[in-house]
Design a protein around this motif. Structure first.
Motif, short mmCIF file in Angstrom:
data_model
loop_
_atom_site.label_atom_id
_atom_site.label_comp_id
_atom_site.label_asym_id
_atom_site.label_seq_id
_atom_site.Cartn_x
_atom_site.Cartn_y
_atom_site.Cartn_z
N PHE A 89 0.83 -1.20 0.00
CA PHE A 89 0.00 0.00 0.00
C PHE A 89 0.87 1.25 0.00
N ILE A 90 0.25 2.33 -0.41
CA ILE A 90 0.91 3.63 -0.41
C ILE A 90 -0.03 4.64 0.23
N ALA A 91 0.50 5.54 1.01
CA ALA A 91 -0.30 6.58 1.64
C ALA A 91 0.51 7.87 1.62
N GLY A 92 -0.14 8.98 1.35
CA GLY A 92 0.54 10.26 1.32
C GLY A 92 0.90 10.73 2.73
N LEU A 93 2.00 11.43 2.82
CA LEU A 93 2.43 12.01 4.10
C LEU A 93 2.56 13.52 3.94
N ALA A 94 2.20 14.24 4.95
CA ALA A 94 2.48 15.67 4.98
C ALA A 94 3.94 15.86 5.38
N GLY A 95 4.56 16.87 4.84
CA GLY A 95 5.94 17.15 5.22
C GLY A 95 6.01 17.62 6.67
N ASN A 96 7.15 17.39 7.28
CA ASN A 96 7.39 17.90 8.63
C ASN A 96 8.87 18.26 8.75
N VAL A 97 9.25 18.81 9.86
CA VAL A 97 10.63 19.28 10.04
C VAL A 97 11.63 18.16 9.83
N LYS A 98 11.37 16.99 10.41
CA LYS A 98 12.31 15.88 10.30
C LYS A 98 12.43 15.39 8.85
N LEU A 99 11.30 15.23 8.16
CA LEU A 99 11.35 14.78 6.76
C LEU A 99 12.07 15.81 5.89
N LYS A 100 11.84 17.09 6.15
CA LYS A 100 12.53 18.13 5.38
C LYS A 100 14.03 18.10 5.64
N ARG A 101 14.42 17.84 6.88
CA ARG A 101 15.84 17.76 7.21
C ARG A 101 16.49 16.56 6.50
N ILE A 102 15.80 15.42 6.50
CA ILE A 102 16.32 14.22 5.83
C ILE A 102 16.49 14.46 4.33
N SER A 103 15.59 15.24 3.74
CA SER A 103 15.59 15.47 2.29
C SER A 103 16.40 16.70 1.86
#
Length: 84
Positions: free
Chosen positions: A24-38
């Motif tokens: 399955f796939i589900a959308g995620l909203a961005g957050n500080v941690k995901l932005k830092r990783i990317s």
């Protein structure tokens, strides 16, 4: 592959997906941690856009676990840089 979309919390959505659906796939909203990783991939995309003037779209996957999740999930980040 099934795309899950609902008004449930992401934890509830993932719990349902893990219990009843193989892939399955589900959308995620961005957050500080995901932005830092990317951040490094965003820097790369910006540099490419500045060098060529052409739209850039990068996909990168990594393992991630939000505090409320039972275990890590594979996350695919889409990074886009364009004139807009």
């Amino acid at each position: 592959m099934t795309r899950l979309e609902n008004r449930l919390s992401r934890k509830e959505l993932f719990d349902i997906g893990e219990a009843f659906i193989d892939d399955f796939i589900a959308g995620l909203a961005g957050n500080v941690k995901l932005k830092r990783i990317s951040a490094n991939w965003l820097d790369t995309a910006i540099a490419s856009y500045e060098a060529t003037g052409e739209e850039v779209r990068i996909f990168h996957s990594f393992m991630y676990k939000a505090g409320s999740w039972n275990h890590q999930q594979r996350v695919v980040a889409k990074i886009e840089v364009n004139i807009f």
